[in-house]
Design a protein around this motif. Structure first.
Motif, PDB file in Angstrom:
ATOM      1  N   VAL A 161      88.652  30.879 145.727  1.00 51.84           N
ATOM      2  CA  VAL A 161      88.137  30.204 144.731  1.00 51.84           C
ATOM      3  C   VAL A 161      88.624  28.880 143.602  1.00 51.84           C
ATOM      4  CG1 VAL A 161      87.881  31.383 142.266  1.00 51.84           C
ATOM      5  CG2 VAL A 161      88.020  33.394 143.617  1.00 51.84           C
ATOM      6  N   TRP A 187      84.974  30.372 128.899  1.00 49.13           N
ATOM      7  CA  TRP A 187      85.753  30.856 129.491  1.00 49.13           C
ATOM      8  C   TRP A 187      86.511  31.750 129.318  1.00 49.13           C
ATOM      9  CZ3 TRP A 187      87.899  28.303 133.734  1.00 49.13           C
ATOM     10  CH2 TRP A 187      88.875  28.705 134.571  1.00 49.13           C
ATOM     11  N   ALA A 195      88.454  37.633 144.071  1.00 45.16           N
ATOM     12  CA  ALA A 195      89.806  38.077 144.179  1.00 45.16           C
ATOM     13  C   ALA A 195      90.289  38.023 145.983  1.00 45.16           C
ATOM     14  CB  ALA A 195      90.998  39.497 143.823  1.00 45.16           C
ATOM     15  N   LYS A 238      87.526  37.529 137.424  1.00 45.64           N
ATOM     16  CA  LYS A 238      88.205  37.045 138.315  1.00 45.64           C
ATOM     17  C   LYS A 238      88.178  37.834 139.523  1.00 45.64           C
ATOM     18  CE  LYS A 238      92.744  36.319 136.371  1.00 45.64           C
ATOM     19  NZ  LYS A 238      93.764  35.592 136.096  1.00 45.64           N
ATOM     20  N   GLU A 239      88.571  39.283 139.037  1.00 48.96           N
ATOM     21  CA  GLU A 239      88.623  40.532 140.070  1.00 48.96           C
ATOM     22  C   GLU A 239      87.621  40.334 140.828  1.00 48.96           C
ATOM     23  OE1 GLU A 239      89.603  44.700 139.500  1.00 48.96           O
ATOM     24  OE2 GLU A 239      91.072  43.836 137.832  1.00 48.96           O
ATOM     25  N   ALA A 247      96.228  29.694 141.828  1.00 54.63           N
ATOM     26  CA  ALA A 247      94.242  29.708 142.418  1.00 54.63           C
ATOM     27  C   ALA A 247      94.170  27.719 142.323  1.00 54.63           C
ATOM     28  CB  ALA A 247      92.764  29.814 141.323  1.00 54.63           C
ATOM     29  N   TYR A 268      93.923  25.512 130.220  1.00 50.02           N
ATOM     30  CA  TYR A 268      93.271  26.868 130.895  1.00 50.02           C
ATOM     31  C   TYR A 268      94.156  27.214 131.910  1.00 50.02           C
ATOM     32  CZ  TYR A 268      90.201  27.514 126.932  1.00 50.02           C
ATOM     33  OH  TYR A 268      89.537  27.931 126.202  1.00 50.02           O
ATOM     34  N   ALA A 313      84.036  28.299 140.843  1.00 46.90           N
ATOM     35  CA  ALA A 313      83.769  29.548 139.404  1.00 46.90           C
ATOM     36  C   ALA A 313      84.293  29.045 137.840  1.00 46.90           C
ATOM     37  CB  ALA A 313      84.936  30.484 139.221  1.00 46.90           C
ATOM     38  N   VAL A 342      95.408  30.799 135.603  1.00 43.92           N
ATOM     39  CA  VAL A 342      94.991  31.500 136.970  1.00 43.92           C
ATOM     40  C   VAL A 342      95.570  30.207 137.698  1.00 43.92           C
ATOM     41  CG1 VAL A 342      92.634  31.337 136.060  1.00 43.92           C
ATOM     42  CG2 VAL A 342      93.233  29.018 136.644  1.00 43.92           C
ATOM     43  N   ILE A 392      86.935  34.238 133.134  1.00 44.28           N
ATOM     44  CA  ILE A 392      88.670  34.915 133.397  1.00 44.28           C
ATOM     45  C   ILE A 392      88.219  36.354 134.156  1.00 44.28           C
ATOM     46  CG2 ILE A 392      90.483  35.627 132.674  1.00 44.28           C
ATOM     47  CD1 ILE A 392      89.686  32.784 134.567  1.00 44.28           C
ATOM     48  N   ARG A 393      87.312  36.922 132.564  1.00 44.73           N
ATOM     49  CA  ARG A 393      87.025  38.411 133.178  1.00 44.73           C
ATOM     50  C   ARG A 393      86.485  38.910 134.526  1.00 44.73           C
ATOM     51  NH1 ARG A 393      85.807  39.864 126.844  1.00 44.73           N
ATOM     52  NH2 ARG A 393      87.370  39.338 126.182  1.00 44.73           N
ATOM     53  N   TYR A 422      88.204  27.400 140.181  1.00 44.60           N
ATOM     54  CA  TYR A 422      87.646  27.127 138.872  1.00 44.60           C
ATOM     55  C   TYR A 422      87.787  26.050 138.103  1.00 44.60           C
ATOM     56  CZ  TYR A 422      89.096  32.390 139.001  1.00 44.60           C
ATOM     57  OH  TYR A 422      89.318  33.524 139.978  1.00 44.60           O
TER      58      TYR A 422
END
Length: 153
Positions: A35, A20, A31, A27-28, A51, A44, A12, A48, A24-25, A37
């Motif tokens: 992942v 960004w 889940a 992310k679900e 992760a 940042y 991601a 997360v 992040i929105r 990032y």
């Protein structure tokens, strides 16, 4: 006895700021996956926690040397992660990851920025030919391979 399906490796990736936040929105949605990032701002990582997280050079079309450096950083991350899927919300790191992801055999998804409300973003235009799926959040921009996935307003 049912066997647990293997987790997919997802890369991601996006640049800083709004790209960004939009990533992040999502992310679900991944889940239950493995992942990693990737972005351009080390701080940042706090968003997360727990992760895998990598940082690449901030680059724009105005600085070709930084673009080359960023490209090779993403290449090495791809070699290390070997993602099954690449998901990006854009800008330079996302375009590079989509291009490289296809060459690594990963499925690629580009989610164009909600700010690109009048036309597809420049990074979106560059990524479109190399992405397996391309989503816009504006219904009037959907056509051809560009699919609308957003709220009807």
């Amino acid at each position: 006895m049912e066997t647990e399906s293997k987790k997919k490796r997802v890369l991601a990736i996006s640049s800083r700021g709004g790209h960004w936040i939009e990533l992040i929105r999502l992310k679900e949605a991944f889940a239950d996956q493995d992942v990693t990032y990737v972005t351009t701002v080390p701080e940042y990582q706090d968003m997360v926690i727990g992760a895998n997280f990598r940082v690449v050079t901030e680059a724009t079309r105005d600085n070709k040397l930084r673009l080359i450096r960023m490209f090779f950083q993403i290449f090495w991350i791809m070699l290390w992660v070997r993602p099954d899927a690449v998901v990006t919300t854009g800008a330079a790191p996302g375009v590079a990851a989509v291009w490289l992801g296809r060459r690594f055999g990963a499925r690629t998804l580009f989610v164009d920025s909600v700010a690109a409300c009048e036309e597809i973003s420049l990074s979106g235009k560059l990524a479109l030919p190399h992405s397996d799926a391309f989503l816009t959040q504006w219904q009037h921009l959907a056509s051809g391979r560009v699919e609308f996935h957003g709220a009807n307003v």
